[in-house]
Write a protein that holds these residues in place. Sequence first.
Motif, short mmCIF file in Angstrom:
data_model
loop_
_atom_site.label_atom_id
_atom_site.label_comp_id
_atom_site.label_asym_id
_atom_site.label_seq_id
_atom_site.Cartn_x
_atom_site.Cartn_y
_atom_site.Cartn_z
N LEU A 31 0.88 -1.26 0.01
CA LEU A 31 0.05 -0.10 0.06
C LEU A 31 0.79 1.39 -0.08
O LEU A 31 0.49 2.17 -0.56
N GLU A 32 2.12 1.00 0.57
CA GLU A 32 2.97 2.39 0.33
C GLU A 32 3.26 2.86 -1.07
O GLU A 32 3.47 4.11 -1.19
N THR A 33 3.15 1.83 -1.94
CA THR A 33 3.56 2.34 -3.11
C THR A 33 2.41 2.24 -3.75
O THR A 33 2.13 3.16 -4.89
N ASP A 34 1.36 1.32 -3.77
CA ASP A 34 0.29 1.53 -4.44
C ASP A 34 -0.42 2.82 -4.37
O ASP A 34 -1.12 3.52 -5.35
N LEU A 35 -0.63 3.18 -3.21
CA LEU A 35 -1.40 4.46 -2.80
C LEU A 35 -0.46 5.94 -2.80
O LEU A 35 -1.04 6.77 -2.35
N THR A 51 1.78 13.63 7.64
CA THR A 51 2.99 13.04 8.58
C THR A 51 3.35 11.65 8.06
O THR A 51 2.20 10.63 7.75
N LYS A 52 4.33 11.18 8.35
CA LYS A 52 4.68 9.72 8.05
C LYS A 52 3.83 8.90 9.18
O LYS A 52 3.36 7.70 8.56
N ALA A 53 3.52 9.35 10.28
CA ALA A 53 2.75 8.59 11.30
C ALA A 53 1.01 8.59 10.67
O ALA A 53 0.63 7.42 10.77
N LYS A 87 -0.91 5.16 9.52
CA LYS A 87 -2.27 4.80 10.22
C LYS A 87 -3.19 4.62 9.17
O LYS A 87 -4.11 3.59 9.09
N ARG A 88 -3.40 5.43 8.07
CA ARG A 88 -4.34 5.22 6.82
C ARG A 88 -3.94 3.91 6.17
O ARG A 88 -4.89 3.12 5.91
N HIS A 89 -2.65 3.57 5.85
CA HIS A 89 -2.45 2.15 5.56
C HIS A 89 -2.79 0.95 6.35
O HIS A 89 -3.31 -0.08 5.63
N MET A 137 -9.30 -4.73 3.98
CA MET A 137 -8.96 -5.53 2.88
C MET A 137 -8.95 -6.83 3.72
O MET A 137 -9.35 -7.98 3.21
N ILE A 138 -8.72 -7.27 4.97
CA ILE A 138 -8.69 -8.36 5.59
C ILE A 138 -10.00 -8.77 5.79
O ILE A 138 -10.26 -9.94 5.89
N VAL A 139 -10.72 -7.87 6.31
CA VAL A 139 -12.18 -7.95 6.27
C VAL A 139 -12.92 -8.61 5.23
O VAL A 139 -13.60 -9.74 5.09
#
Length: 727
Positions: free
Chosen positions: A327-331, A339-341, A345-347, A354-356
């Motif tokens: 997701l870091e690269t897909d999105l 911020t990085k944090a 959190k969004r990822h 997606m797990i659900v």
Amino acid sequence: MSTPAVVPLTSFPESDNKSVLLKVPEVSVRPVESDTSECDSASDGETSSTISTVESDSGVSDKHLLAIRKKLAKGIASISTPNNELEQSYTAAPHDDIKPVEENKPVEDVEVAYDGKKRPTPRTVADICQDIVRVLARYRLVHQNDTSNKWGAKAKFLAQVERYVVRGEAISMSLPAFPFKSPNKQAKVLGTLPDKGEEVALSHLEGLCRAIGDVYEPGANVYIVSDGLMYNDILGISDLEVWRYGQALRQMAKDHGCDHVQFLRLVNLLGGERSAEPINEEEYLKAAPLFRDELLTRYLPEGFDADAHIAKDADTTLTYRGYIKFLETDLATQIESGTKAQMKKRHEATAKRMIVRGKAFATSIAQNLGDHIRLSIHASNEKSKLSMAIIPQLGRSSTPWHAALVRAVDGSITMSHAASVPALTHDLIFDREGRPSYFRERSDLFNWPGMDVEFNYVYPTGIVITPRDPSTKYSLHNVHMQKVRALSEACSPVVLRGFADTTDQHTFEAKAYDAGTVQPWTFGIRQSVKDAMNPDPKASTVTSTEAMPMHYDGFFFQKKELVDGVEKMVSKVPRFQYFTAITPSPPGDGMTLFASSQLFFQHLPAPYTLSELEKLKWDCKHSSNWDNHKIDLPLVVPHPTNNKPCIRWHEPWYQWMTQFSTNEIRISNGEQHYKDLIREMLYDRRVCLYFNFEQGDILVADNVSMMHTRTAFTPGTGRELWRIHFN
């Protein structure tokens, strides 16, 4: 006793070119409880390995079937959960079914390997099941450093396979995969539609099905269950893009002869009136949101807690971490600044959604396709599924919807984010529709002045060269044969297709001299390889309609030479084969097989190693050359140009297999079980190209790096090839 060795179907004489099956009366199988293991988007639940009860209505006793099941379940071992991330480096699975005979064992306890000298007895159901699962095991992902990994799902798969074999049905496998191309079209992939990566993946899956067909006549089918609609709305991909990707993928499978690859959509998992395939784009787009919502409503377990599942289930943890990573690269092109944090959190929130979705998807597959062999693109503890790489690649395992395919000149494949491929060393190759397809290592070997040609790497090995415009017919006379020679050293065989003057004898022979130093035989420089209709037992299988053993040319062509001051008979092995197809066989008949040494060692299963095989030597006794037995021949030799390891072998060929010359092969300084390994690897669909000549094809193959053979062909078809050898 150990399971008899099974000669590949392609190596039987024509009269025996069928699998030998135990005929079992039809039986009914009681339904088994659904396997509710997670799909590739989530974790695997614990799955019982209990074998289903089989009721016989026509003479198969419960006692007999119980005995089969006991044999199937014997020796099953559990494995530990690998502690790794989604994309790590993998190697072939351990080859734990072939073991040497233990010395100093009482005679009655020694497992005697089948030596092949007599026609094998018909295989039992248990034998067939073991053969099928051995094929599946070759395609497993196993962590590179774990050579002792045992396959936890083996018992489950043996039980599933048994139910198919008893009924004489094709094995069904399901693979949740091929959703859509990554949302990050700028950095990761080459576009929105399938490209060369998907083409190779489909060919790889087709090879798996055909490999099962080599040991089990009904064969196998793999059902790709696209999970695109489960995740596309989360990742900003339209339903239209999912539809077009899926349609193009289906057409690609059809165009490339992937007859055993089938496709399912979400609608097929809903059952009832909703199970019909959408007939067009408009209907699909109208119904897609309904399919997605209904599947979630129907199959998501009540009270499912993604956080708890991630915390407790090892496979779900692996998948969750993998989601966050990609997701870091897909999105990267979609998420607003923060911020990085905040981005992390969004990822994490997206990954949990997606797990659900994945849990509902997995449950739907388990309930609707519970009898299928479950394949997975993700690493797992393999307690209920087979984790596999859908592209036979070097380095980290990735998929064609998250990366672009990169070919080296020698044909080896790596997967890389498109933006990471260096433009100074690689060219972007476009397909015939003008869409970017893959990256190819730059080389002057692909520069053919005066000819606009395409170089198409084929699965699993080889290059087919054709005029870009099919109506253009370049003459063989103008082909740069030194470049063809060099390409064949890199990735054999090299095929010129659609060229003119390829069956003109003068042109064909003249171009052999352009390629190298022609090596003459007693009959001259050119042999017409066709059925001579000579029944003499001392005649050669080369000029018959029979199948041939896997071999390299020149093995029995000998001349007297001084070796260390002693006169000896020495094999004059030519460096290259050079063919033209005067009259080819019908498709699927009289195929020529080419096994690549490079791929042999790439897929060599643990715990076997190259260094181990390099120490082995072998002897050959041939029925027509009793005065010239071959003794202590090296199994592995260095290539004379690139120094890569090459297999040197002649497949054992016994009298029950042929009416012509025979040979006996023996490992002279090691265990005889290596013969089984070598035979299995040489015919492996990841290693061996099963090639059909077309009329006028020119083919050049490296006779050192490649082994080859021919399947039987139908008498009277007029199959004829011309062959010349050169150095």
